[in-house]
Design an enzyme around this catalytic site. Structure first.
Site, PDB file in Angstrom:
ATOM      1  N   ASN A  98      -2.499   3.165 -10.014  1.00 50.90           N
ATOM      2  CA  ASN A  98      -1.120   2.852  -9.633  1.00 50.90           C
ATOM      3  C   ASN A  98      -1.077   1.386  -9.218  1.00 50.90           C
ATOM      4  O   ASN A  98      -1.536   1.036  -8.133  1.00 50.90           O
ATOM      5  CB  ASN A  98      -0.689   3.773  -8.476  1.00 50.90           C
ATOM      6  N   TRP A  99      -0.541   0.559 -10.105  1.00 49.19           N
ATOM      7  CA  TRP A  99      -0.553  -0.888  -9.837  1.00 49.19           C
ATOM      8  C   TRP A  99       0.516  -1.294  -8.823  1.00 49.19           C
ATOM      9  O   TRP A  99       0.552  -2.447  -8.393  1.00 49.19           O
ATOM     10  CB  TRP A  99      -0.338  -1.667 -11.134  1.00 49.19           C
ATOM     11  N   LYS A 100       1.428  -0.400  -8.510  1.00 52.15           N
ATOM     12  CA  LYS A 100       2.527  -0.692  -7.579  1.00 52.15           C
ATOM     13  C   LYS A 100       3.261  -1.964  -8.035  1.00 52.15           C
ATOM     14  O   LYS A 100       3.403  -2.179  -9.235  1.00 52.15           O
ATOM     15  CB  LYS A 100       1.988  -0.784  -6.150  1.00 52.15           C
ATOM     16  N   HIS A 108       5.639   9.562  -4.384  1.00 55.49           N
ATOM     17  CA  HIS A 108       4.665   8.687  -3.719  1.00 55.49           C
ATOM     18  C   HIS A 108       5.171   8.387  -2.301  1.00 55.49           C
ATOM     19  O   HIS A 108       6.371   8.217  -2.087  1.00 55.49           O
ATOM     20  CB  HIS A 108       4.486   7.393  -4.512  1.00 55.49           C
ATOM     21  N   GLU A 129       5.245   5.817  -0.613  1.00 51.44           N
ATOM     22  CA  GLU A 129       6.038   4.585  -0.474  1.00 51.44           C
ATOM     23  C   GLU A 129       7.472   4.812  -0.932  1.00 51.44           C
ATOM     24  O   GLU A 129       8.404   4.235  -0.378  1.00 51.44           O
ATOM     25  CB  GLU A 129       5.359   3.443  -1.261  1.00 51.44           C
ATOM     26  N   GLU A 171      -2.461  12.233  -1.118  1.00 50.05           N
ATOM     27  CA  GLU A 171      -2.646  10.863  -0.643  1.00 50.05           C
ATOM     28  C   GLU A 171      -2.247  10.782   0.830  1.00 50.05           C
ATOM     29  O   GLU A 171      -1.056  10.596   1.146  1.00 50.05           O
ATOM     30  CB  GLU A 171      -1.767   9.900  -1.447  1.00 50.05           C
ATOM     31  N   GLY A 189      -3.916   1.960   1.298  1.00 47.22           N
ATOM     32  CA  GLY A 189      -3.915   0.509   1.493  1.00 47.22           C
ATOM     33  C   GLY A 189      -4.489   0.065   2.820  1.00 47.22           C
ATOM     34  O   GLY A 189      -4.339  -1.093   3.210  1.00 47.22           O
ATOM     35  N   SER A 245      -7.294   4.402  -0.494  1.00 47.34           N
ATOM     36  CA  SER A 245      -8.483   3.555  -0.311  1.00 47.34           C
ATOM     37  C   SER A 245      -9.698   4.072  -1.060  1.00 47.34           C
ATOM     38  O   SER A 245     -10.831   3.926  -0.604  1.00 47.34           O
ATOM     39  CB  SER A 245      -8.795   3.375   1.188  1.00 47.34           C
ATOM     40  N   GLY A 280      -5.015   2.844  -5.998  1.00 44.23           N
ATOM     41  CA  GLY A 280      -4.072   1.740  -5.836  1.00 44.23           C
ATOM     42  C   GLY A 280      -4.784   0.406  -5.995  1.00 44.23           C
ATOM     43  O   GLY A 280      -5.112  -0.020  -7.096  1.00 44.23           O
ATOM     44  N   GLY A 281      -5.076  -0.244  -4.888  1.00 42.36           N
ATOM     45  CA  GLY A 281      -5.665  -1.594  -4.877  1.00 42.36           C
ATOM     46  C   GLY A 281      -6.863  -1.751  -5.802  1.00 42.36           C
ATOM     47  O   GLY A 281      -6.971  -2.758  -6.513  1.00 42.36           O
TER      48      GLY A 281
HETATM   49  P1  13P Z   1      -4.808   2.399  -2.285  1.00 44.61           P
HETATM   50  O1  13P Z   1      -5.873   2.857  -3.223  1.00 44.61           O
HETATM   51  O2  13P Z   1      -4.502   0.938  -2.379  1.00 44.61           O
HETATM   52  O3  13P Z   1      -5.071   2.845  -0.875  1.00 44.61           O
HETATM   53  O4  13P Z   1      -3.442   3.124  -2.728  1.00 44.61           O
HETATM   54  C1  13P Z   1      -3.475   4.459  -3.040  1.00 44.61           C
HETATM   55  C2  13P Z   1      -2.172   4.815  -3.651  1.00 44.61           C
HETATM   56  O5  13P Z   1      -1.142   4.738  -3.023  1.00 44.61           O
HETATM   57  C3  13P Z   1      -2.182   5.234  -5.062  1.00 44.61           C
HETATM   58  O6  13P Z   1      -0.953   5.767  -5.437  1.00 44.61           O
END
Ligand code: 13P
Length: 248
Positions: free
Chosen positions: A9-11, A93, A95, A165, A171, A211, A232-233
């Site tokens: 997930n590149w956000k 998600h 967010e 998650e 993050g 993470s 994510g990251g």
């Molecule tokens: P991180 O891996 O950056 O913690 O993010 C996880 C995430 O929200 C994937 O959708």
């Protein structure tokens, strides 16, 4: 048998040239394992990237609207998304829930829209820190699933994908331990068994997100009820993401 999936997930990250480079490196690294690899780039890149991926990479969207069309400025409908080469989307998600006020009711509408338009999805759930500290994470996640997802019939639920998650791990660099992840995933599998049956429970892929990186992926993926990850990251760096895929 649940599919093994590693999704990125590149956000709201990467410019188009960086996104193209990332996909090119993933292709060079030949991700030819039996792990399903799905990327969730910013939607404006889907069309371009769809011409650059190979058979081992799928594209999805981070968000979509439940309505099929209409006056919803800034939103994307499922048929529009499909027309540029993506066949899967994230729903719920944390967010989207936190910053865009997406409630369990709204998410249920998205689930129904996706099912009726044969659009695959990864349904995201997870508790905030306060809930975890109160020891109420199981009740909290169960309610998210019951209010938005568990109204589906057995046939509609077969082979679905759920991502756990925990919000406090997203993050933050503070990943859930393998025991914490496995314990929630085992609980979700049990609820699926109780609500549906064993065949359904075993068919649903349960991904962990929060993470997750190349250093902890192997341990997390070795848990019996963890069928992959939503990254994510660490999905923004090609070498790291490749290593995560290969940790399976
Ligand atoms: P991180 O891996 O950056 O913690 O993010 C996880 C995430 O929200 C994937 O959708």
């Amino acid at each position: 048998m649940a599919q093994k999936i590693v999704a990125g997930n590149w956000k709201m990250n990467l410019k188009l040239d960086e996104a193209i480079r990332l996909v090119e490196v993933l292709k060079i690294n030949h991700i030819e394992s039996d792990v399903r690899v799905v990327l969730f780039p910013p939607s404006v890149y889907i069309d371009t990237l769809s011409h650059r991926i190979d058979d081992h990479i799928e594209l999805g969207v981070q968000n979509f609207h439940a309505e099929a069309k209409g006056a919803y400025t800034g939103e994307l409908a499922i048929n529009q998304i499909k027309s540029v080469g993506a066949n899967i989307g994230l729903i719920g998600h944390s967010e989207r829930r936190a910053y865009f006020a997406e409630t369990n009711d709204i998410l249920k509408l998205k689930v129904d829209a996706a099912v009726s338009q044969e659009f695959q999805f990864i349904f995201c759930c997870g508790e905030p820190l306060m809930i975890r500290e109160a020891g109420e994470e199981l009740d909290f996640v169960k309610m998210q699933l019951e209010e938005s997802l568990f109204h589906l019939s057995k046939d509609e639920m077969l082979d679905r994908i759920i991502a756990y998650e925990p919000v406090w791990a997203i993050g933050t660099g503070k990943t859930a331990s393998a025991e914490q992840a496995e314990s929630m995933h085992r609980a979700i599998r049990t609820w699926l068994h109780e609500k549906y049956d064993e065949e359904t429970a075993q068919s649903v892929s349960l991904l962990y997100g929060g993470s997750c990186n190349h250093e902890n992926a192997r341990e997390l993926f070795s848990c019996p009820n963890v069928d992959g990850g939503l990254i994510g990251g660490a999905s923004l760096k090609s070498e790291v993401f490749c290593e995560i895929i290969k940790s399976y």
